[in-house]
Design an enzyme around this catalytic site. Sequence first.
Site, PDB file in Angstrom:
ATOM      1  N   CYS A  47       0.828  -1.210   0.000  1.00  0.00           N
ATOM      2  CA  CYS A  47       0.000   0.000   0.000  1.00  0.00           C
ATOM      3  C   CYS A  47       0.861   1.258   0.000  1.00  0.00           C
ATOM      4  O   CYS A  47       0.406   2.327  -0.420  1.00  0.00           O
ATOM      5  CB  CYS A  47      -0.935   0.003   1.201  1.00  0.00           C
ATOM      6  SG  CYS A  47      -0.098  -0.136   2.795  1.00  0.00           S
ATOM      7  N   HIS A  86      19.192   0.562  -0.855  1.00  0.00           N
ATOM      8  CA  HIS A  86      17.774   0.886  -0.690  1.00  0.00           C
ATOM      9  C   HIS A  86      16.980  -0.352  -0.272  1.00  0.00           C
ATOM     10  O   HIS A  86      16.156  -0.287   0.662  1.00  0.00           O
ATOM     11  CB  HIS A  86      17.209   1.448  -1.997  1.00  0.00           C
ATOM     12  CG  HIS A  86      15.758   1.812  -1.907  1.00  0.00           C
ATOM     13  ND1 HIS A  86      15.321   3.035  -1.457  1.00  0.00           N
ATOM     14  CD2 HIS A  86      14.629   1.095  -2.190  1.00  0.00           C
ATOM     15  CE1 HIS A  86      13.999   3.067  -1.471  1.00  0.00           C
ATOM     16  NE2 HIS A  86      13.558   1.903  -1.911  1.00  0.00           N
ATOM     17  N   SER A  96      10.209   2.778   5.974  1.00  0.00           N
ATOM     18  CA  SER A  96       8.764   2.654   6.169  1.00  0.00           C
ATOM     19  C   SER A  96       8.157   3.940   6.706  1.00  0.00           C
ATOM     20  O   SER A  96       8.852   4.790   7.260  1.00  0.00           O
ATOM     21  CB  SER A  96       8.461   1.511   7.146  1.00  0.00           C
ATOM     22  OG  SER A  96       8.849   0.271   6.600  1.00  0.00           O
ATOM     23  N   GLU A 101       8.735  -0.897  11.432  1.00  0.00           N
ATOM     24  CA  GLU A 101       7.550  -1.775  11.366  1.00  0.00           C
ATOM     25  C   GLU A 101       7.940  -3.128  10.776  1.00  0.00           C
ATOM     26  O   GLU A 101       8.800  -3.226   9.898  1.00  0.00           O
ATOM     27  CB  GLU A 101       6.426  -1.099  10.579  1.00  0.00           C
ATOM     28  CG  GLU A 101       6.749  -0.751   9.138  1.00  0.00           C
ATOM     29  CD  GLU A 101       6.232  -1.782   8.151  1.00  0.00           C
ATOM     30  OE1 GLU A 101       5.636  -2.767   8.586  1.00  0.00           O
ATOM     31  OE2 GLU A 101       6.470  -1.600   6.951  1.00  0.00           O
ATOM     32  N   GLY A 178     -15.753  -0.020  14.739  1.00  0.00           N
ATOM     33  CA  GLY A 178     -15.020   0.424  13.564  1.00  0.00           C
ATOM     34  C   GLY A 178     -13.668  -0.247  13.415  1.00  0.00           C
ATOM     35  O   GLY A 178     -13.362  -1.244  14.086  1.00  0.00           O
ATOM     36  N   GLU A 179     -12.821   0.328  12.545  1.00  0.00           N
ATOM     37  CA  GLU A 179     -11.520  -0.265  12.228  1.00  0.00           C
ATOM     38  C   GLU A 179     -10.608  -0.331  13.442  1.00  0.00           C
ATOM     39  O   GLU A 179      -9.948  -1.341  13.688  1.00  0.00           O
ATOM     40  CB  GLU A 179     -10.856   0.559  11.117  1.00  0.00           C
ATOM     41  CG  GLU A 179      -9.528  -0.021  10.642  1.00  0.00           C
ATOM     42  CD  GLU A 179      -8.918   0.817   9.531  1.00  0.00           C
ATOM     43  OE1 GLU A 179      -7.736   0.605   9.229  1.00  0.00           O
ATOM     44  OE2 GLU A 179      -9.616   1.684   8.977  1.00  0.00           O
TER      45      GLU A 179
END
Length: 371
Positions: A47, A86, A96, A101, A178-179
């Site tokens: 994403c 990289h 990130s 993460e 909710g989320e």
Amino acid sequence: MALPLYLVGLSHKTAPVEVRERAALDPAVALPAALRRLGKAVVLSTCNRTEIYGVGAPEEAKALLRERGVEPRYLYVKEGMEVLRHLFRVAAGLDSLVVGEAQILGQVREALFLARAHKATESLLEKAFQSAIALGKRARSETAIGAGAVSVAYAALDLAQAVYGDLTGLTVAVLGAGEMAELFLTHLRAHGVGRVLVVNRTAERAKALAERLGGEAFALEALPQVLAEADLVVASAAAPHYLVRPEDLPRRAKPLFLIDIALPRNIDPRVGRLPHAYLYNLDDLQRVVEKNLKARLGEVPKVEALIEKALGDYLEWYAGHRVREAIRALEERLLREVAKEFPHADPLTWHKEAGRRAHPLILALKAQARP
């Protein structure tokens, strides 16, 4: 010693979300088609980034992304050692959105597996990604780059564990469906909580979330009953006013811990003044997040040192790889020459003669490769 690797990509650092959406390659259709077109390549598509790693020239990769509506100004192009550096930073979590993460390491591994499945890898890419995965594991085991909660949901979980130690068997109430509520409940379930009580203004949404995560659903009217039974309350409902006020809490012998991660707040701050009620809000959790993120950033130099060591190891491997490739090409050329010179000889004679001629040349190649 030029390294014939290239990288063409874009990420949250260079492109807005609508551009990243256009660039994303789904693994079922777009990714296989891209790999067939690129030849030898590994595509890391998440994403937050789409990156194409390949061997040779980057022109085809640039064309592919441009055709998906990505303007050149959003792209970065790297070659040689900068590609490796990289990739290693990405695998270690240094590139990130949230430093350190852990999810990205699995995504790097999955990118390699998908390229293998479509027969799109070759020796340099294989070694680069294997080295990146090993480096990412070392970064997380030998430094604290991934330590501490750096999201509100994880910080709330850390706080609950700090309060109770072991969460096994606790009754946890969650206000909202909710989320954020689902994310927190997922974390809680992994830590063995007992009952999970989901309270929401819309009973259907509460029921749907409760069914997914093995909990019990309650309408908002049942909140007093839920507060009487819970050990821990996490509030994340979308509401314009307080859902929990001091007068809503029943008398109780055991303490009740409340974590309010909603904005606007769900729990009246006066609740924190009641006996046996301990209230933490978003600001409390944000301070934990900022402290942990600062600690992670302090670990970056240690990870950078691991990256430099991994780069050196790769270059050492590449030097040997080039010699091996040169020796293989030399042996094949000499075998063809001998077969042409002695067309009536048997294959064993050809190989012996080619080996005799190759020996001094191989020694010269190895001597040239020594540092």
